[in-house]
Structure formats: C-alpha cells, structure tokens
Design a protein around this motif. Structure first.
Motif, PDB file in Angstrom:
ATOM      1  N   GLU A 187       0.832  -1.198   0.000  1.00  0.00           N
ATOM      2  CA  GLU A 187       0.000   0.000   0.000  1.00  0.00           C
ATOM      3  C   GLU A 187       0.871   1.254   0.000  1.00  0.00           C
ATOM      4  O   GLU A 187       0.571   2.245  -0.673  1.00  0.00           O
ATOM      5  N   GLU A 188       1.993   1.183   0.741  1.00  0.00           N
ATOM      6  CA  GLU A 188       2.910   2.323   0.790  1.00  0.00           C
ATOM      7  C   GLU A 188       3.569   2.552  -0.573  1.00  0.00           C
ATOM      8  O   GLU A 188       3.755   3.704  -0.998  1.00  0.00           O
ATOM      9  N   ASP A 189       3.938   1.467  -1.267  1.00  0.00           N
ATOM     10  CA  ASP A 189       4.498   1.575  -2.626  1.00  0.00           C
ATOM     11  C   ASP A 189       3.520   2.302  -3.548  1.00  0.00           C
ATOM     12  O   ASP A 189       3.900   3.212  -4.288  1.00  0.00           O
ATOM     13  N   ILE A 190       2.280   1.857  -3.521  1.00  0.00           N
ATOM     14  CA  ILE A 190       1.272   2.404  -4.436  1.00  0.00           C
ATOM     15  C   ILE A 190       0.994   3.867  -4.113  1.00  0.00           C
ATOM     16  O   ILE A 190       0.865   4.701  -5.018  1.00  0.00           O
ATOM     17  N   ASP A 191       0.939   4.212  -2.820  1.00  0.00           N
ATOM     18  CA  ASP A 191       0.744   5.609  -2.434  1.00  0.00           C
ATOM     19  C   ASP A 191       1.895   6.474  -2.933  1.00  0.00           C
ATOM     20  O   ASP A 191       1.686   7.615  -3.381  1.00  0.00           O
ATOM     21  N   ALA A 192       3.117   5.954  -2.853  1.00  0.00           N
ATOM     22  CA  ALA A 192       4.279   6.709  -3.334  1.00  0.00           C
ATOM     23  C   ALA A 192       4.197   6.918  -4.846  1.00  0.00           C
ATOM     24  O   ALA A 192       4.507   8.011  -5.356  1.00  0.00           O
ATOM     25  N   MET A 193       3.786   5.883  -5.586  1.00  0.00           N
ATOM     26  CA  MET A 193       3.650   6.022  -7.036  1.00  0.00           C
ATOM     27  C   MET A 193       2.575   7.043  -7.398  1.00  0.00           C
ATOM     28  O   MET A 193       2.752   7.846  -8.331  1.00  0.00           O
ATOM     29  N   LYS A 194       1.482   7.039  -6.656  1.00  0.00           N
ATOM     30  CA  LYS A 194       0.424   8.017  -6.910  1.00  0.00           C
ATOM     31  C   LYS A 194       0.918   9.443  -6.648  1.00  0.00           C
ATOM     32  O   LYS A 194       0.581  10.375  -7.383  1.00  0.00           O
ATOM     33  N   ALA A 195       1.723   9.591  -5.599  1.00  0.00           N
ATOM     34  CA  ALA A 195       2.263  10.917  -5.281  1.00  0.00           C
ATOM     35  C   ALA A 195       3.207  11.394  -6.391  1.00  0.00           C
ATOM     36  O   ALA A 195       3.200  12.569  -6.767  1.00  0.00           O
ATOM     37  N   ILE A 196       4.011  10.481  -6.916  1.00  0.00           N
ATOM     38  CA  ILE A 196       4.916  10.823  -8.025  1.00  0.00           C
ATOM     39  C   ILE A 196       4.106  11.249  -9.244  1.00  0.00           C
ATOM     40  O   ILE A 196       4.460  12.207  -9.940  1.00  0.00           O
ATOM     41  N   LYS A 197       3.013  10.551  -9.507  1.00  0.00           N
ATOM     42  CA  LYS A 197       2.193  10.894 -10.668  1.00  0.00           C
ATOM     43  C   LYS A 197       1.642  12.317 -10.566  1.00  0.00           C
ATOM     44  O   LYS A 197       1.603  13.054 -11.566  1.00  0.00           O
ATOM     45  N   THR A 198       1.256  12.731  -9.382  1.00  0.00           N
ATOM     46  CA  THR A 198       0.701  14.087  -9.247  1.00  0.00           C
ATOM     47  C   THR A 198       1.740  15.158  -9.547  1.00  0.00           C
ATOM     48  O   THR A 198       1.381  16.270  -9.962  1.00  0.00           O
ATOM     49  N   VAL A 199       3.013  14.858  -9.361  1.00  0.00           N
ATOM     50  CA  VAL A 199       4.081  15.820  -9.672  1.00  0.00           C
ATOM     51  C   VAL A 199       4.200  16.025 -11.176  1.00  0.00           C
ATOM     52  O   VAL A 199       4.269  17.164 -11.660  1.00  0.00           O
ATOM     53  N   PHE A 200       4.209  14.937 -11.930  1.00  0.00           N
ATOM     54  CA  PHE A 200       4.420  15.019 -13.372  1.00  0.00           C
ATOM     55  C   PHE A 200       3.117  15.187 -14.153  1.00  0.00           C
ATOM     56  O   PHE A 200       3.130  15.672 -15.287  1.00  0.00           O
ATOM     57  N   ASP A 201       1.994  14.773 -13.566  1.00  0.00           N
ATOM     58  CA  ASP A 201       0.712  14.772 -14.282  1.00  0.00           C
ATOM     59  C   ASP A 201      -0.399  15.217 -13.340  1.00  0.00           C
ATOM     60  O   ASP A 201      -1.278  14.425 -12.976  1.00  0.00           O
ATOM     61  N   PRO A 202      -0.380  16.485 -12.916  1.00  0.00           N
ATOM     62  CA  PRO A 202      -1.323  16.919 -11.871  1.00  0.00           C
ATOM     63  C   PRO A 202      -2.785  16.833 -12.285  1.00  0.00           C
ATOM     64  O   PRO A 202      -3.658  16.699 -11.417  1.00  0.00           O
ATOM     65  N   ASN A 203      -3.071  16.890 -13.586  1.00  0.00           N
ATOM     66  CA  ASN A 203      -4.466  16.833 -14.050  1.00  0.00           C
ATOM     67  C   ASN A 203      -4.905  15.428 -14.455  1.00  0.00           C
ATOM     68  O   ASN A 203      -6.014  15.242 -14.963  1.00  0.00           O
ATOM     69  N   ASN A 204      -4.029  14.445 -14.250  1.00  0.00           N
ATOM     70  CA  ASN A 204      -4.344  13.036 -14.528  1.00  0.00           C
ATOM     71  C   ASN A 204      -4.855  12.833 -15.955  1.00  0.00           C
ATOM     72  O   ASN A 204      -5.867  12.176 -16.193  1.00  0.00           O
ATOM     73  N   ILE A 205      -4.116  13.391 -16.922  1.00  0.00           N
ATOM     74  CA  ILE A 205      -4.496  13.206 -18.329  1.00  0.00           C
ATOM     75  C   ILE A 205      -3.658  12.136 -19.017  1.00  0.00           C
ATOM     76  O   ILE A 205      -3.998  11.702 -20.109  1.00  0.00           O
TER      77      ILE A 205
END
Length: 464
Positions: free
Chosen positions: A437-455
């Motif tokens: 769960e911690e791995d997945i949360d970290a990946m989601k946090a990384i995604k918001t840095v590079f892709d804040p609008n989730n496109i």
C-alpha cells in the motif's frame, strides 16, 4: 462527445490537419493492443511527428481535460494502450526516425516509433548488437518497450530495456520537455528520473526520444535443446551450465508446449519424449568452450537430470532449434489461451510451479496447462487452454478465479504479477499482490508531480 472534446478536436485539427483522425477504422486500428477484453472507443487519434507537436497536444489536452493514451506497436498484453473510454490516442507511428549514431559511444538516438527490429538491423549494419529481443520485435516500437521495460529471451545475459537506455526525452503531463541523463554512463547528480519513466506505462509522460546503447554482436552462437524428467532437474541443468559458461539464453517449455509446436510443423529435436525441455544458448568462441559444454551435458545425463539432447552444428540448425521455443504462442493461439506473465526468484521456481499446477488442476482438472518461459531469469508464462466444449465467456470467468489464486501464490513467494508485460488494466486489480500500500501511495504521489491533471493514460496501473 462533450463540448470540451469538440473544442479540443478543433484545435488538434488546426494543429495537425489530416493527422487528426476521427473515423471508426482509425479508432479500431490505433485504440487497441493484443488484449481483447475492452473494445476501442477513442474520441480521435493523432499522429505527431515532433516533440514540439507532442507538447502542444498535451497543452490542449490539459486545457480541455482530455485524457491521452499512448499508442506504439500495439503488441501489449496488459491493455495499457487500449483507449476504451473516449480518450485521445497519441500514436507515435510517424515519429520513427533514427536521429543520430556515435560509434565511439556505441549509442544511437531514436524516436519512439522506431520498430524494435529496425533498431536491431541498424545495429547489425554498424557491426554492433541491440540485445533486447522478443517475439513481437517485428512490430513493437521502442517507445512501447520503454513504457513497459520490455524483457524477452536474452535477459539472463543482457538485462531488460532499462539497462540499454542511456538518455530519454519525455513530455510530462504538465507539458514540460525533460532531457534525462543525456546519454551519460556516469552521472551522480541526484535523482535519475529516467528510471521513473521507464516502465511507467505512459502514466507520467510520453517518451519522444531515446538514446540507446549498443554492444558487441555475439559470435558463433550455439544452442542445446535438452529433455529433462522434471522441473527440478531443469534447474539443476541451469546451475551446472552457469557455473562454467556465460549463457545468452536459457528457456524452458513443457511437454504440452512441445506437442503443440510439433503439430505446427516444427521438427522434433530427438526421439525421446520428456516431461520438460530446456533450450540454452551460448557463444562457442573456441573449441574448448564447445568441449566443456559437451562435458557438462554428459555430466547431466549421468546424474539423471537430462534424458536426451541435441546441439546445433550450424546457423541453420540454431534457428531450427529456436523454432521450438519461439513458435509456442503461435501454436496455442487457436485454443484461446488464458495467459499470465509472472516471476519469482530463480531458486523458488520449482516449488512455485508445483503450487500453481496443483491449485489449477484441483479446481479445473479439464484445463490444459502449458508452461514456457525465460527460466534463466525466473520469468514464467502460464497458459491455460480453453476446452473445446466450454464457452469463451465461461472460460474467462473461471480464469478470473484462477488469476486470484495464482496471484495469492505469487504474493506468498514475494514474486511479481507482471514480469515483463506491464500492469495496464488487465492486472490493475491485482497490483496489491506485488506492491505494498505504501508503494502504491508513493507512485500516486509521483504521478501528481508530473501529471497533476491526470491526463496521461488514466485508469492504467492504478486509479487516482
């Protein structure tokens, strides 16, 4: 289609002209991969030719909240490139050029739409070698290989795609163009962001250029096909050869896989029928290497680990022996196989295979299990063939149950639910069996840095 999507398509048509496609035929062609679960339903397909055009596409998508799906050779097996919910497909087929080659660096800079086989052929023309190889090399693209960190049949010697990428240019979900690592071998200046994008399945950004390392071409390749009485004996054969010989490949397949290949016209390597087979390859750079290989083979026979075997004596025989492994997928395709690409550490493979076999056969004794894979790196391909009298819908429903059982075993062995095909949509529900769960949360946090609008390829790998 929403008003926002219409407005976005108007801008995209103005930017790209005839390279913005909205017809049904293009949607069906570009919005898919080799999975057949989801029907393609993109709002349109765009074919950029430059990194600048990709940036402009991302800017328009952000402005209108339009999700993007990258499309390469469309040979994936996880639905990571499937556009099933009105997304805009960004197809890289026209970004297919070799941009630069430096013989001293042994490096070639390419666009993402270059086909893997074209890169291999270019390397060969320079007297060099690009070692990442797999069955779809004739149609897969380098960008897709990077997005999934593709592996293949030579990983035991040469590693995965990430081991050959020395530089990347990517357009992030913010529209930024990042130039990562710049082809350097040594670069100790903080986070190596290149490796975040390799294997990210287009969820952080799109690769628009890659610098790829090449190496010396292998010489005098020789293959052995050996028959073994059991899977544990296959592992002993691997260990015996690895102690003295640098292998370029070590593949395995079951007697059931062999039977299907033989039905498709491939020649039997020897008369003895065996429960398991392995194909190993090495460079026979001297007579001594060939003699040592035969000594190890004879030792394996004496130990009872090998029942029969054959060694190639020419390039033609080498290619013929490889047909036994390379044509398995083709030979079982008519049986509507359920496929799973999984891995554990090499030492755990025999117990893992036994556990999977037992759980499937106990529940569905009429299912035929066909094993093959890259046993030298712990990667196995589990294939279950549909019984002729069972409806496809019912078969895949039962296989959904099988997936859960298999992944529970994967988790117990600290393995991976996807060794080389990615997660996409097909394995998204099961990601927790391999990542915490911690791995997945970290990946989601990384995604918001590079892709804040989730496109960038939303709905793949995990949901945000």
């Amino acid at each position: 289609m929403t008003a926002l999507a219409h407005a976005a398509l108007d801008q995209l048509t103005e930017l790209l002209g005839s390279r913005c496609l909205t017809d049904a035929e293009s949607a069906a062609r570009y919005g898919v991969d080799w999975t057949k679960v989801w029907a393609p339903a993109p709002c349109a397909v765009v074919l950029p030719e430059t990194a600048e055009e990709v940036q402009q596409i991302v800017e328009i998508a952000n402005e209108h909240g339009l999700p993007l799906v990258p499309s390469g050779g469309r040979t994936g097996l996880s639905a990571a490139a499937v556009a099933a919910d009105g997304e805009l497909v960004v197809a890289f087929d026209r970004m297919n050029k070799i941009l630069d080659f430096n013989e001293y660096d042994r490096a070639v800079t390419v666009q993402p739409g270059l086909v893997t086989q074209q890169l291999q052929e270019f390397a060969e023309q320079q007297g060099l070698f690009y070692p990442v190889d797999f069955a779809s090399a004739g149609s897969s693209q380098i960008g897709g290989n990077i997005n999934t960190n593709a592996g293949g049949i030579k990983v035991i010697r040469y590693g995965m795609t990430r081991d050959w990428i020395s530089g990347l240019k990517v357009v992030t979900g913010r529209g930024d163009l990042l130039d990562l690592n710049k082809g350097l071998i040594k670069n100790a200046t903080g986070y190596d962001l290149r490796h975040l994008f390799i294997g990210s399945e287009g969820t952080l950004g799109f690769v628009v250029e890659a610098t790829v390392r090449l190496t010396r071409a292998p010489r005098d390749l020789t293959a052995l096909v050996l028959g073994a009485p059991g899977f544990r004996e296959v592992m002993k054969v691997l260990h015996a050869f690895q102690k003295d010989i640098d292998l370029t490949a070590f593949e395995f397949f079951s007697d059931k896989a062999m039977a299907h290949v033989l039905e498709h016209g491939v020649a039997r390597p020897f008369d003895t029928e065996c429960p398991f087979y392995c194909l190993l390859e090495f460079e026979q750079l001297s007579e001594q290497v060939g003699e040592r290989a035969m000594e190890i083979f004879e030792h394996c026979v004496e130990q009872g680990w090998v029942l029969d075997g054959v060694m190639s004596q020419s390039l033609g025989q080498l290619r013929q022996l490889w047909q036994l492994r390379e044509r398995i997928s083709e030979s079982i395709a008519p049986h509507t196989p359920y496929k799973n690409d999984i891995s554990v550490t090499i030492s755990k493979v025999p117990d893992f295979v036994e556990d999977v076999d037992k759980v499937v056969q106990d529940a569905y004794p009429d299912f035929e299990i066909v094993w093959f894979g890259h046993i030298g790196d712990g990667n196995m391909h589990l294939n279950i063939l549909k019984p002729a009298d069972l409806a496809k819908e019912e078969f895949f429903k039962r296989c959904g149950e099988v997936s859960k059982w298999v992944f529970e075993i994967v988790a117990r062995y600290n393995g991976s639910i996807s060794a080389e095909h990615g997660v996409g949509m097909t394995k998204k529900p099961y990601l927790g069996y391999s990542r915490s769960e911690e791995d997945i949360d970290a990946m989601k946090a990384i995604k918001t840095v590079f892709d804040p609008n989730n496109i960038m390829n939303p709905g793949k790998l995990f949901d945000v």
